[in-house]
Design an enzyme around this catalytic site. Structure first.
Site, PDB file in Angstrom:
ATOM      1  N   GLN A  17      -8.257  11.154   7.716  1.00 47.50           N
ATOM      2  CA  GLN A  17      -8.085   9.769   8.169  1.00 47.50           C
ATOM      3  C   GLN A  17      -7.125   9.056   7.231  1.00 47.50           C
ATOM      4  OE1 GLN A  17     -12.222   8.075   9.473  1.00 47.50           O
ATOM      5  NE2 GLN A  17     -12.599   9.651   7.948  1.00 47.50           N
ATOM      6  N   ASN A  18      -6.747   9.720   6.141  1.00 44.62           N
ATOM      7  CA  ASN A  18      -5.916   9.066   5.134  1.00 44.62           C
ATOM      8  C   ASN A  18      -4.458   9.041   5.569  1.00 44.62           C
ATOM      9  OD1 ASN A  18      -8.264   8.901   3.778  1.00 44.62           O
ATOM     10  ND2 ASN A  18      -7.819  10.486   2.276  1.00 44.62           N
ATOM     11  N   HIS A  66      -5.019   9.313  11.691  1.00 43.85           N
ATOM     12  CA  HIS A  66      -4.710   7.875  11.703  1.00 43.85           C
ATOM     13  C   HIS A  66      -3.260   7.604  11.313  1.00 43.85           C
ATOM     14  CE1 HIS A  66      -9.275   6.780  11.254  1.00 43.85           C
ATOM     15  NE2 HIS A  66      -8.956   7.209  12.452  1.00 43.85           N
ATOM     16  N   ASP A 108      -1.988   8.431   3.264  1.00 45.32           N
ATOM     17  CA  ASP A 108      -1.214   8.395   2.016  1.00 45.32           C
ATOM     18  C   ASP A 108      -0.434   9.672   1.707  1.00 45.32           C
ATOM     19  OD1 ASP A 108      -3.179  10.212   1.077  1.00 45.32           O
ATOM     20  OD2 ASP A 108      -4.389   8.587   0.237  1.00 45.32           O
ATOM     21  N   GLY A 117     -15.643  11.910   1.410  1.00 42.06           N
ATOM     22  CA  GLY A 117     -15.080  10.611   1.053  1.00 42.06           C
ATOM     23  C   GLY A 117     -14.834   9.689   2.220  1.00 42.06           C
ATOM     24  N   THR A 118     -15.724   9.732   3.221  1.00 38.64           N
ATOM     25  CA  THR A 118     -15.572   8.791   4.336  1.00 38.64           C
ATOM     26  C   THR A 118     -16.880   8.058   4.584  1.00 38.64           C
ATOM     27  OG1 THR A 118     -15.048   8.526   6.693  1.00 38.64           O
ATOM     28  CG2 THR A 118     -15.945  10.675   6.036  1.00 38.64           C
ATOM     29  N   SER A 119     -16.738   6.754   4.893  1.00 41.32           N
ATOM     30  CA  SER A 119     -17.930   5.945   5.155  1.00 41.32           C
ATOM     31  C   SER A 119     -18.496   6.233   6.536  1.00 41.32           C
ATOM     32  CB  SER A 119     -17.583   4.450   5.044  1.00 41.32           C
ATOM     33  OG  SER A 119     -16.573   4.127   5.982  1.00 41.32           O
ATOM     34  N   ARG A 163       0.835  -1.215   0.000  1.00 42.63           N
ATOM     35  CA  ARG A 163       0.000   0.000   0.000  1.00 42.63           C
ATOM     36  C   ARG A 163       0.868   1.263   0.000  1.00 42.63           C
ATOM     37  NH1 ARG A 163      -3.330  -0.419   4.924  1.00 42.63           N
ATOM     38  NH2 ARG A 163      -4.246   1.508   4.179  1.00 42.63           N
ATOM     39  N   CYS A 217       9.142   3.421  16.039  1.00 42.74           N
ATOM     40  CA  CYS A 217       9.690   2.455  16.989  1.00 42.74           C
ATOM     41  C   CYS A 217       8.599   2.108  18.005  1.00 42.74           C
ATOM     42  CB  CYS A 217      10.909   3.069  17.677  1.00 42.74           C
ATOM     43  SG  CYS A 217      11.555   2.059  19.022  1.00 42.74           S
TER      44      CYS A 217
HETATM   45  C1  BJW Z   1     -15.775   8.615  -2.530  1.00 35.71           C
HETATM   46  C2  BJW Z   1     -15.213   8.361  -3.713  1.00 35.71           C
HETATM   47  C3  BJW Z   1     -14.883   9.550  -4.435  1.00 35.71           C
HETATM   48  C4  BJW Z   1     -15.565   6.404  -2.925  1.00 35.71           C
HETATM   49  N1  BJW Z   1     -15.139  10.749  -3.858  1.00 35.71           N
HETATM   50  N2  BJW Z   1     -16.040   9.711  -1.907  1.00 35.71           N
HETATM   51  C5  BJW Z   1     -17.867  -0.847  18.411  1.00 35.71           C
HETATM   52  C6  BJW Z   1     -18.545   0.348  18.615  1.00 35.71           C
HETATM   53  C7  BJW Z   1     -17.874   1.564  18.643  1.00 35.71           C
HETATM   54  C8  BJW Z   1     -16.507   1.632  18.445  1.00 35.71           C
HETATM   55  C9  BJW Z   1     -15.861   0.460  18.231  1.00 35.71           C
HETATM   56  C10 BJW Z   1     -16.531  -0.754  18.233  1.00 35.71           C
HETATM   57  N3  BJW Z   1     -15.616  -1.726  18.005  1.00 35.71           N
HETATM   58  C11 BJW Z   1     -14.421  -1.141  17.857  1.00 35.71           C
HETATM   59  C12 BJW Z   1     -14.553   0.194  17.995  1.00 35.71           C
HETATM   60  C13 BJW Z   1     -13.492   1.223  17.889  1.00 35.71           C
HETATM   61  C14 BJW Z   1     -12.878   1.289  16.505  1.00 35.71           C
HETATM   62  C15 BJW Z   1     -13.952   1.422  15.461  1.00 35.71           C
HETATM   63  O1  BJW Z   1     -14.444   2.483  15.160  1.00 35.71           O
HETATM   64  N4  BJW Z   1     -14.344   0.320  14.831  1.00 35.71           N
HETATM   65  C16 BJW Z   1     -15.431   0.350  13.851  1.00 35.71           C
HETATM   66  C17 BJW Z   1     -15.037  -0.489  12.653  1.00 35.71           C
HETATM   67  C18 BJW Z   1     -16.683  -0.124  14.542  1.00 35.71           C
HETATM   68  N5  BJW Z   1     -12.025   2.470  16.525  1.00 35.71           N
HETATM   69  C19 BJW Z   1     -10.813   2.429  17.013  1.00 35.71           C
HETATM   70  O2  BJW Z   1     -10.312   1.389  17.406  1.00 35.71           O
HETATM   71  C20 BJW Z   1     -10.053   3.728  17.083  1.00 35.71           C
HETATM   72  N6  BJW Z   1      -9.474   3.893  18.346  1.00 35.71           N
HETATM   73  C21 BJW Z   1     -10.234   3.989  19.439  1.00 35.71           C
HETATM   74  O3  BJW Z   1     -11.458   3.992  19.419  1.00 35.71           O
HETATM   75  O4  BJW Z   1      -9.487   4.105  20.588  1.00 35.71           O
HETATM   76  C22 BJW Z   1     -10.159   4.072  21.839  1.00 35.71           C
HETATM   77  C23 BJW Z   1      -9.100   3.811  22.882  1.00 35.71           C
HETATM   78  C24 BJW Z   1      -8.966   4.683  23.930  1.00 35.71           C
HETATM   79  C25 BJW Z   1      -7.997   4.434  24.914  1.00 35.71           C
HETATM   80  C26 BJW Z   1      -7.177   3.310  24.822  1.00 35.71           C
HETATM   81  C27 BJW Z   1      -7.309   2.436  23.763  1.00 35.71           C
HETATM   82  C28 BJW Z   1      -8.279   2.690  22.783  1.00 35.71           C
HETATM   83  C29 BJW Z   1      -8.893   3.736  16.114  1.00 35.71           C
HETATM   84  C30 BJW Z   1      -9.355   3.706  14.710  1.00 35.71           C
HETATM   85  C31 BJW Z   1      -8.163   3.651  13.785  1.00 35.71           C
HETATM   86  C32 BJW Z   1      -8.609   3.356  12.379  1.00 35.71           C
HETATM   87  N7  BJW Z   1      -7.497   2.996  11.610  1.00 35.71           N
HETATM   88  C33 BJW Z   1      -7.706   2.694  10.220  1.00 35.71           C
HETATM   89  C34 BJW Z   1      -6.432   2.012   9.699  1.00 35.71           C
HETATM   90  C35 BJW Z   1      -5.317   3.024   9.498  1.00 35.71           C
HETATM   91  C36 BJW Z   1      -4.083   2.388   8.973  1.00 35.71           C
HETATM   92  C37 BJW Z   1      -4.244   1.822   7.592  1.00 35.71           C
HETATM   93  O5  BJW Z   1      -4.609   2.531   6.654  1.00 35.71           O
HETATM   94  O6  BJW Z   1      -3.979   0.632   7.438  1.00 35.71           O
HETATM   95  O7  BJW Z   1      -7.991   3.867   9.495  1.00 35.71           O
HETATM   96  S1  BJW Z   1      -9.154   1.693   9.937  1.00 35.71           S
HETATM   97  C38 BJW Z   1      -9.632   2.461   8.448  1.00 35.71           C
HETATM   98  O8  BJW Z   1     -10.916   3.103   8.543  1.00 35.71           O
HETATM   99  C39 BJW Z   1      -8.596   3.549   8.203  1.00 35.71           C
HETATM  100  C40 BJW Z   1      -9.447   4.661   7.686  1.00 35.71           C
HETATM  101  O9  BJW Z   1      -8.802   5.889   7.911  1.00 35.71           O
HETATM  102  C41 BJW Z   1     -10.713   4.518   8.469  1.00 35.71           C
HETATM  103  C42 BJW Z   1     -11.908   5.201   7.871  1.00 35.71           C
HETATM  104  O10 BJW Z   1     -12.217   4.683   6.627  1.00 35.71           O
HETATM  105  P1  BJW Z   1     -12.679   5.677   5.468  1.00 35.71           P
HETATM  106  O11 BJW Z   1     -11.630   6.654   5.193  1.00 35.71           O
HETATM  107  O12 BJW Z   1     -14.028   6.208   5.803  1.00 35.71           O
HETATM  108  O13 BJW Z   1     -12.721   4.705   4.214  1.00 35.71           O
HETATM  109  P2  BJW Z   1     -13.858   3.706   3.707  1.00 35.71           P
HETATM  110  O14 BJW Z   1     -13.209   2.786   2.754  1.00 35.71           O
HETATM  111  O15 BJW Z   1     -14.602   3.111   4.824  1.00 35.71           O
HETATM  112  O16 BJW Z   1     -14.918   4.655   2.947  1.00 35.71           O
HETATM  113  C43 BJW Z   1     -14.610   5.317   1.755  1.00 35.71           C
HETATM  114  C44 BJW Z   1     -15.785   6.203   1.374  1.00 35.71           C
HETATM  115  O17 BJW Z   1     -15.420   6.959   0.224  1.00 35.71           O
HETATM  116  C45 BJW Z   1     -17.066   5.447   1.006  1.00 35.71           C
HETATM  117  O18 BJW Z   1     -18.166   6.006   1.714  1.00 35.71           O
HETATM  118  C46 BJW Z   1     -17.239   5.703  -0.499  1.00 35.71           C
HETATM  119  O19 BJW Z   1     -18.599   5.817  -0.894  1.00 35.71           O
HETATM  120  C47 BJW Z   1     -16.530   7.016  -0.650  1.00 35.71           C
HETATM  121  N8  BJW Z   1     -15.993   7.282  -1.975  1.00 35.71           N
HETATM  122  N9  BJW Z   1     -15.092   7.051  -3.988  1.00 35.71           N
HETATM  123  C48 BJW Z   1     -15.701  10.798  -2.626  1.00 35.71           C
HETATM  124  N10 BJW Z   1     -14.314   9.498  -5.651  1.00 35.71           N
END
Ligand code: BJW
Length: 249
Positions: free
Chosen positions: A105-106, A123, A108, A192-194, A70, A131
Site C-alpha cells: 500500500q506504500n 495505491h 514511497d 505494518g498496516t492498520s 512527502r 495525466c
Molecule cells: C509498524 C511500525 C513498525 C508503526 N513496524 N508496523 C466505509 C466502509 C467501507 C469502505 C469505505 C467506507 N468509506 C470509504 C470506504 C472506502 C475507502 C476506505 O477504505 N476508507 C476507510 C478509511 C474506511 N477505500 C477506498 O476508497 C479505496 N477505493 C475503493 O474502495 O474503491 C471502490 C470503488 C469502486 C468502483 C468505483 C469507485 C470506487 C481506495 C483506497 C485508497 C487509499 N489510498 C491511501 C492514500 C494513498 C496516497 C497517499 O499516500 O497519499 O493509501 S489512504 C492511506 O491508507 C494510504 C495507505 O496506503 C492506506 C493504508 O494505511 P496503512 O499503510 O495501513 O498506514 P497506517 O498509518 O494506517 O498504519 C500504519 C501501521 O503501521 C499501524 O498499525 C502501526 O501500528 C504500524 N507500525 N510502526 C511495523 N516499525
C-alpha cells in the site's frame, strides 16, 4: 523465540507466499505512517481531506504541496532493515521454487530500492505524476515541485500524483492479481498496516479461505489481529531480519 521458530518453519516450507505491507514498514526509515503523516502545518487536516480527487479539484496547490513534501522526504530516506530482509526473503523463496507476491500500500518505492522485485503498488506511487486525461504516468517522473497547479499536460489533462485516492478504484489488474494470489497462497503476511482501508483489509479473508497460515507483524494491535494465526508484536525492522536468519540463514 517459539513464535519466531514456528513462523520460520512455515515460511521455509511455503509454496506460495503473499505479503501485504503498509506504512509501518517505512516508519524505521523516518517516513511517518499514513495516519501519523499529518505533521506540523498539516496537522489541521485529516488524510481524508487531502487524499481525495475532490480535495485536488478544490485546492490543487495545497494538495500538490502535501505530496511534494512527502515525495521529497521519501526520496531522501533510505530503505531500512525490514525492507532489505523482505527482499532477501523473496530471493530465498524464489530460489526454493516458491512463488512470492509483494502487495504494497506504500507509495514511497522503498521496497524496490531495497531490491524487492515485481512489487505491486496497489495505491500507486508518490514519486510520479500522471495525466488526468490519459492516466499515463511513466514519462512523468519529476522529483522537483511544479510551481503552480493545476498544470496542464501535453495531452489535455493536468498533472496529478500517481496514487489511488479515497473513493477511487484500484487498478482492476492489481485487484485481480491480489485476489488470485491470496486465494492460492499457503502463507499470508500483513506487515505494518492498520488494516482500516478497503479493499486491502479484505485480502486476509481470501487467504483464510485458502487455508493459509496468516501472520501479522505490527507493534500495535489492529482491528484484524484476532483473525491471524500469528500476531507478532514487534517492528518490521526488528522482526524481519530475525525471520530471514531463522528461516534461510
Ligand atoms: C509498524 C511500525 C513498525 C508503526 N513496524 N508496523 C466505509 C466502509 C467501507 C469502505 C469505505 C467506507 N468509506 C470509504 C470506504 C472506502 C475507502 C476506505 O477504505 N476508507 C476507510 C478509511 C474506511 N477505500 C477506498 O476508497 C479505496 N477505493 C475503493 O474502495 O474503491 C471502490 C470503488 C469502486 C468502483 C468505483 C469507485 C470506487 C481506495 C483506497 C485508497 C487509499 N489510498 C491511501 C492514500 C494513498 C496516497 C497517499 O499516500 O497519499 O493509501 S489512504 C492511506 O491508507 C494510504 C495507505 O496506503 C492506506 C493504508 O494505511 P496503512 O499503510 O495501513 O498506514 P497506517 O498509518 O494506517 O498504519 C500504519 C501501521 O503501521 C499501524 O498499525 C502501526 O501500528 C504500524 N507500525 N510502526 C511495523 N516499525
Amino acid at each position: 523465540m517459539e513464535q519466531l521458530d514456528a513462523i520460520a518453519q512455515v515460511l521455509r516450507h511455503a509454496k506460495s507466499v503473499v505479503v501485504l505491507t503498509g506504512a509501518g514498514v517505512s516508519a524505521e526509515s523516518g517516513i511517518p505512517t499514513f495516519r501519523g503523516a499529518m505533521e506540523g502545518h498539516w496537522s489541521k487536516y485529516s488524510p481524508q481531506e487531502l487524499a481525495t480527487p475532490e480535495a485536488f479539484a478544490r485546492d490543487p496547490q495545497r494538495v500538490a504541496q502535501w505530496y511534494d513534501e512527502r515525495r521529497l522526504k521519501a526520496l531522501a530516506c533510505q530503505p531500512n532493515a525490514g525492507h532489505f530482509a523482505l527482499a532477501k526473503i523473496q530471493e530465498a523463496l524464489l530460489n526454493n521454487g516458491a512463488s512470492f507476491t509483494l502487495l504494497t500500500q506504500n507509495v514511497d518505492q522503498l521496497h524496490q530500492r531495497a531490491g524487492s522485485t515485481d512489487v505491486v503498488e496497489i495505491h500507486g506511487s508518490i514519486v510520479k505524476w500522471r495525466c488526468t486525461k490519459t492516466h499515463t504516468s511513466d514519462e512523468f517522473y519529476d522529483p522537483e515541485p511544479f510551481e503552480t497547479h493545476p498544470l496542464p499536460t501535453p495531452y489535455g489533462g493536468v498533472y496529478r500524483p500517481d496514487v489511488v485516492w479515497f473513493g477511487e478504484p484500484l487498478k482492476t489488474e492489481d485487484l485481480a492479481l491480489a485476489k488470485g494470489m491470496c486465494l492460492d497462497c499457503d502463507v499470508y503476511m500483513a506487515i505494518g498496516t492498520s488494516a482500516v482501508v478497503y479493499p486491502a483489509t479484505g485480502f486476509i479473508s481470501y487467504a483464510i479461505d485458502a487455508g493459509a497460515t496468516t501472520i501479522e507483524i505490527n507493534p500495535a494491535e489492529t482491528i484484524l489481529s484476532s483473525e491471524f494465526s500469528h500476531s507478532v508484536r514487534e517492528t518490521s525492522g526488528d522482526f524481519l531480519p530475525e525471520l530471514y536468519e531463522a528461516a534461510f540463514g
